[in-house]
Design a protein around this motif. Sequence first.
Motif, PDB file in Angstrom:
ATOM      1  N   GLY A   1       0.720  -1.341   0.094  1.00 26.19           N
ATOM      2  CA  GLY A   1      -0.160   0.239   0.019  1.00 26.19           C
ATOM      3  C   GLY A   1       0.641   1.470  -0.299  1.00 26.19           C
ATOM      4  O   GLY A   1       2.104   1.145   0.405  1.00 26.19           O
ATOM      5  N   GLY A   2       0.336   1.755  -0.503  1.00 26.01           N
ATOM      6  CA  GLY A   2       1.004   3.855  -0.625  1.00 26.01           C
ATOM      7  C   GLY A   2       0.316   4.803  -1.407  1.00 26.01           C
ATOM      8  O   GLY A   2      -0.415   3.875  -2.380  1.00 26.01           O
TER       9      GLY A   2
ATOM     10  N   ARG B   1       4.640   3.302  -8.202  1.00 30.08           N
ATOM     11  CA  ARG B   1       5.703   2.563  -8.844  1.00 30.08           C
ATOM     12  C   ARG B   1       5.998   1.502  -8.330  1.00 30.08           C
ATOM     13  O   ARG B   1       6.165   0.561  -8.954  1.00 30.08           O
ATOM     14  CB  ARG B   1       7.459   3.890  -8.882  1.00 30.08           C
ATOM     15  N   VAL B   2       6.760   0.682  -6.484  1.00 35.78           N
ATOM     16  CA  VAL B   2       6.970  -0.397  -6.380  1.00 35.78           C
ATOM     17  C   VAL B   2       6.233  -1.281  -6.410  1.00 35.78           C
ATOM     18  O   VAL B   2       5.981  -2.249  -7.150  1.00 35.78           O
ATOM     19  CB  VAL B   2       8.067   0.343  -5.637  1.00 35.78           C
ATOM     20  N   GLY B   3       4.450  -0.898  -5.741  1.00 37.63           N
ATOM     21  CA  GLY B   3       3.497  -1.089  -5.698  1.00 37.63           C
ATOM     22  C   GLY B   3       3.228  -2.240  -6.869  1.00 37.63           C
ATOM     23  O   GLY B   3       3.102  -3.655  -6.706  1.00 37.63           O
TER      24      GLY B   3
ATOM     25  N   ALA C   1       3.114  -5.826  -6.518  1.00 37.05           N
ATOM     26  CA  ALA C   1       2.503  -6.481  -5.959  1.00 37.05           C
ATOM     27  C   ALA C   1       1.355  -7.227  -6.559  1.00 37.05           C
ATOM     28  O   ALA C   1       1.330  -7.104  -7.560  1.00 37.05           O
ATOM     29  CB  ALA C   1       1.420  -5.982  -4.593  1.00 37.05           C
ATOM     30  N   ASP C   2       1.044  -8.556  -6.089  1.00 35.31           N
ATOM     31  CA  ASP C   2      -0.228  -9.451  -6.207  1.00 35.31           C
ATOM     32  C   ASP C   2      -1.840  -8.221  -6.227  1.00 35.31           C
ATOM     33  O   ASP C   2      -2.693  -8.466  -6.716  1.00 35.31           O
ATOM     34  CB  ASP C   2      -0.605 -10.088  -5.727  1.00 35.31           C
ATOM     35  N   ILE C   3      -1.916  -7.535  -4.717  1.00 35.07           N
ATOM     36  CA  ILE C   3      -3.029  -6.790  -4.213  1.00 35.07           C
ATOM     37  C   ILE C   3      -1.925  -5.012  -4.031  1.00 35.07           C
ATOM     38  O   ILE C   3      -1.470  -5.050  -2.880  1.00 35.07           O
ATOM     39  CB  ILE C   3      -3.606  -7.386  -3.793  1.00 35.07           C
ATOM     40  N   TYR C   4      -2.778  -4.034  -4.471  1.00 36.45           N
ATOM     41  CA  TYR C   4      -2.182  -3.053  -4.326  1.00 36.45           C
ATOM     42  C   TYR C   4      -4.178  -2.899  -3.306  1.00 36.45           C
ATOM     43  O   TYR C   4      -5.046  -1.973  -3.989  1.00 36.45           O
ATOM     44  CB  TYR C   4      -2.083  -2.078  -5.374  1.00 36.45           C
TER      45      TYR C   4
END
Length: 368
Positions: free
Chosen positions: A176-177, A184-186, A190-193
């Motif tokens: 999250g964020g 950019r990173v997530g 990630a599979d889920i944001y």
Amino acid sequence: MPVDFLGIATTSNASETQVPTTAPLDLRYLERIVRAHEDNGWTRVLFAYGSSGPEPSVLAAHAAARLDSIELLLAHRPNVSYPTFAAKSFATLDQLSGGRLSVHFITGGNDHEQQREGDTLTKDQRYARTQEYIQIVKRAWTSAEPFDHDGEFYQFRDFVLDAKAVDGRSPTISFGGSSDAAYRVGAAEADIYAVWGEPLDRTAEQIARIRREAAAAGRTTPPRIHAAFRPIIAPTEELAWEKAHRILGAIEARKAAAGGVLSRRHSIDKPENAGSQRLLEIAAQGDRFDSVLWTATAKATGGAGNSNALVGTPEQVAEALLAYYDLGVSVISARGYDLLDDAIDFGRYVIPLVRDEVAARDAARTAA
């Protein structure tokens, strides 16, 4: 598209409105609240992380050994361990739970809170470290051969994980964020944001941003979207709003009794993290948005974590959640202020309404 529901696993009944009446680490309460979620239709529960709180992976292992079906979302900060150790710990916990583990990586939006455990990197450095950390964990979960790593933050030689997760799976990674670095990173890893509950138009903007960043990272399938709310439900709309204002009064009373603060982890008026800043910016524009979104609770807590409320009858709250589903939200986080009773009520009265309507919409799409 399936819809999942995320609740909270905690060892204390403390909340923004509730002075704890349990011990700080009450395992009987932990089992009660996790079982309440398991028995009332929730998909998974979050074991949150704080510098002064109990270690969440140990609590998740305790719950996994005592409950059979609820999924476990483990919050983890990359600054507290080496990524090879973390990959091994996660795989072990996934085996212990029978394949029920997901991991939520927390980069940290508060410098002071990070420094409590020796993390002195800047925010941008922390996001760069988190990305490298996640990439190592993923490779450790999937690599059949030993590998070396020479990165900006980590270097090691000849590592391989013998005992991987159940059936060779990679546990789901969530992230999250609301800063540029977070998107950019997530979106890349990630599979889920996860985003906090905002008005529909602002949520749509965040989803579009996440999807653009995922495409820029070369992903053909973007992360699923998770949105978090504080539901306040009652049998009638009038009773729901009476309950909402009692909750707001209790938050203000607790804050006043504590000298204007609610948590050592979060500033009421000057939060450092972009997500809380967004919530306060929205609250400054008004306290009601769309059908039932209420920002007064976010304003009272300084936009601390998941703090915007959905106020109404179960039918009204379910209808509001379906509007987020139509935007692309398929994971809904909900946490009340009376943690145990609200988890039961939301599970009994809201989750079935949302799931039934999602199933009907999916069936209609398939038929079309």
